[in-house]
Design a protein around this motif. Structure first.
Motif, PDB file in Angstrom:
ATOM      1  N   ASP A  98     -21.316   4.164  44.306  1.00  0.00           N
ATOM      2  CA  ASP A  98     -22.750   3.837  43.944  1.00  0.00           C
ATOM      3  C   ASP A  98     -22.583   2.945  42.997  1.00  0.00           C
ATOM      4  O   ASP A  98     -24.032   3.181  42.262  1.00  0.00           O
ATOM      5  CB  ASP A  98     -23.207   5.599  43.627  1.00  0.00           C
ATOM      6  CG  ASP A  98     -23.015   6.088  44.535  1.00  0.00           C
ATOM      7  OD1 ASP A  98     -23.177   5.503  46.160  1.00  0.00           O
ATOM      8  OD2 ASP A  98     -23.705   7.353  44.731  1.00  0.00           O
ATOM      9  N   GLU A  99     -21.848   2.207  42.024  1.00  0.00           N
ATOM     10  CA  GLU A  99     -21.663   1.571  40.571  1.00  0.00           C
ATOM     11  C   GLU A  99     -22.349   0.585  40.600  1.00  0.00           C
ATOM     12  O   GLU A  99     -22.965  -0.026  39.468  1.00  0.00           O
ATOM     13  CB  GLU A  99     -20.708   1.521  40.048  1.00  0.00           C
ATOM     14  CG  GLU A  99     -19.323   0.151  41.449  1.00  0.00           C
ATOM     15  CD  GLU A  99     -19.145   0.534  42.261  1.00  0.00           C
ATOM     16  OE1 GLU A  99     -18.121   0.314  42.555  1.00  0.00           O
ATOM     17  OE2 GLU A  99     -19.132   2.068  42.129  1.00  0.00           O
ATOM     18  N   PRO A 138     -26.530  10.627  46.041  1.00  0.00           N
ATOM     19  CA  PRO A 138     -26.393   9.235  46.138  1.00  0.00           C
ATOM     20  C   PRO A 138     -26.968   8.563  44.502  1.00  0.00           C
ATOM     21  O   PRO A 138     -27.914   8.929  44.314  1.00  0.00           O
ATOM     22  CB  PRO A 138     -26.941   8.907  46.959  1.00  0.00           C
ATOM     23  CG  PRO A 138     -27.100   9.618  47.861  1.00  0.00           C
ATOM     24  CD  PRO A 138     -27.261  11.208  47.874  1.00  0.00           C
ATOM     25  N   ARG A 139     -26.141   7.861  43.942  1.00  0.00           N
ATOM     26  CA  ARG A 139     -26.697   6.828  42.804  1.00  0.00           C
ATOM     27  C   ARG A 139     -26.706   8.261  41.436  1.00  0.00           C
ATOM     28  O   ARG A 139     -26.765   7.607  40.183  1.00  0.00           O
ATOM     29  CB  ARG A 139     -28.029   6.291  43.088  1.00  0.00           C
ATOM     30  CG  ARG A 139     -28.053   5.523  43.696  1.00  0.00           C
ATOM     31  CD  ARG A 139     -27.246   3.894  43.204  1.00  0.00           C
ATOM     32  NE  ARG A 139     -27.941   3.438  42.196  1.00  0.00           N
ATOM     33  CZ  ARG A 139     -27.108   3.071  42.032  1.00  0.00           C
ATOM     34  NH1 ARG A 139     -26.188   2.332  41.737  1.00  0.00           N
ATOM     35  NH2 ARG A 139     -27.684   2.046  40.802  1.00  0.00           N
ATOM     36  N   ARG A 148     -20.263   6.441  37.859  1.00  0.00           N
ATOM     37  CA  ARG A 148     -20.781   6.704  39.518  1.00  0.00           C
ATOM     38  C   ARG A 148     -19.726   6.573  40.289  1.00  0.00           C
ATOM     39  O   ARG A 148     -18.374   6.834  39.575  1.00  0.00           O
ATOM     40  CB  ARG A 148     -21.389   5.784  39.541  1.00  0.00           C
ATOM     41  CG  ARG A 148     -23.439   5.651  38.909  1.00  0.00           C
ATOM     42  CD  ARG A 148     -24.243   5.018  39.596  1.00  0.00           C
ATOM     43  NE  ARG A 148     -25.670   5.282  39.146  1.00  0.00           N
ATOM     44  CZ  ARG A 148     -26.340   4.989  38.350  1.00  0.00           C
ATOM     45  NH1 ARG A 148     -25.437   3.113  37.907  1.00  0.00           N
ATOM     46  NH2 ARG A 148     -27.442   5.001  38.121  1.00  0.00           N
TER      47      ARG A 148
END
Length: 285
Positions: A283-284, A194-195, A279
């Protein structure tokens, strides 16, 4: 990544010539690869978007530039490379880095990166950064030697063919290359945590004399693979000195530029690569 990090829009990554950046840091055989990423680009991207101990992945790692710079920075790395010759140089370069005190660990798989999510399946959801560059074709400018010290005489080229294997994506026409690259990016997305960040270095190319916006096509391909562009930066291939640019273009880049200019075309030698930061969708933010 430290979310408070501020990444400049222009990275001064061409202060030293490529061969100087690699001298002593990579095994000598590495210079045979005709399309290497600048070590300074890899190191600056890794420093900006990861922390020590995190995982960096390169699905087309060549002779292992991303892996070497990651291990020197205390990150861990995993790579894939289609060409067995270069895939053999990657672990040699990582071992060389370890002998010089690099604290990170790296592994390399030889194979088709379109299958990366399966081959590196144990790393799903773990990568903080994917850093790579698409192939530009089976031939590059390579290395040049003139017949005399003054520059006259015949010109000899070497190390200018990347691949003779028709299965390599570099042999495909641009639409098929982008399709395959999209499959690679989709697989890499499965490895991202994630991220996590995908960073791609790419520049425009000429096909049959026509300028092609390859960065734009890569962005469209990445978006179709579930990635969203968050930043578009410039990684310099030229140096900066006394307020001016120091040209790092190869002999053949300059030769093609001069020929085009003589024909009245507004052509310049490349001074930077686009650095695309993406991303996974969602997640952006």
């Amino acid at each position: 990544m430290n979310e408070n990090n501020v990444v400049p829009s222009v990275l001064a990554t061409g202060q030293l010539q490529s061969r100087v950046q690699r001298r002593g840091r990579y095994v000598a055989e590495s210079m045979r690869h005709p399309g290497k990423m600048l070590p300074s680009i890899a190191s600056q991207v890794i420093s900006s978007f990861t922390e020590p101990g995190e995982l960096v992945v390169d699905p087309m790692c060549g002779i292992g530039t991303t892996l070497v710079e990651a291990t020197h920075l205390g990150r861990h790395a995993a790579g894939m490379e289609y060409e067995a010759d270069f895939a053999g140089l990657s672990p040699a370069n990582v071992q060389h880095a370890r002998s010089q005190g690099a604290t990170g660990y790296a592994r390399v798989a030889c194979g088709d990166a379109r299958n990366i999510a399966t081959v590196l399946g144990d790393l799903r959801g773990m990568a903080a950064l994917v850093l790579t560059s698409p192939p530009y074709g089976v031939r590059t400018h390579g290395h040049v030697r003139c017949g005399s010290r003054e520059g006259g005489g015949p010109v000899e080229k070497s190390n200018h063919r990347y691949s003779s294997d028709k299965g390599n994506l570099a042999h495909q026409r641009l639409p098929q290359l982008m399709e395959g690259f999209g499959q690679i990016l989709a697989g890499c997305g499965e490895l991202l945590r994630p991220r996590g960040v995908v960073a791609i270095t790419v520049r425009p190319i000429r096909v049959g004399g026509r300028l092609v916006d390859l960065p734009g096509q890569v962005i469209e391909t990445a978006e179709a693979a579930g990635l969203v562009l968050t930043h578009r930066l410039a990684a310099l291939l030229c140096g900066l000195r006394d307020g001016g640019l120091v040209n790092r273009a190869s002999f053949f880049q300059m030769l093609e530029t001069w020929k085009s200019q003589e024909k009245g075309l507004a052509v310049c030698a490349a001074a930077h690569e686009d650095l695309l930061i993406l991303r996974k969708r969602g997640d952006e933010g």
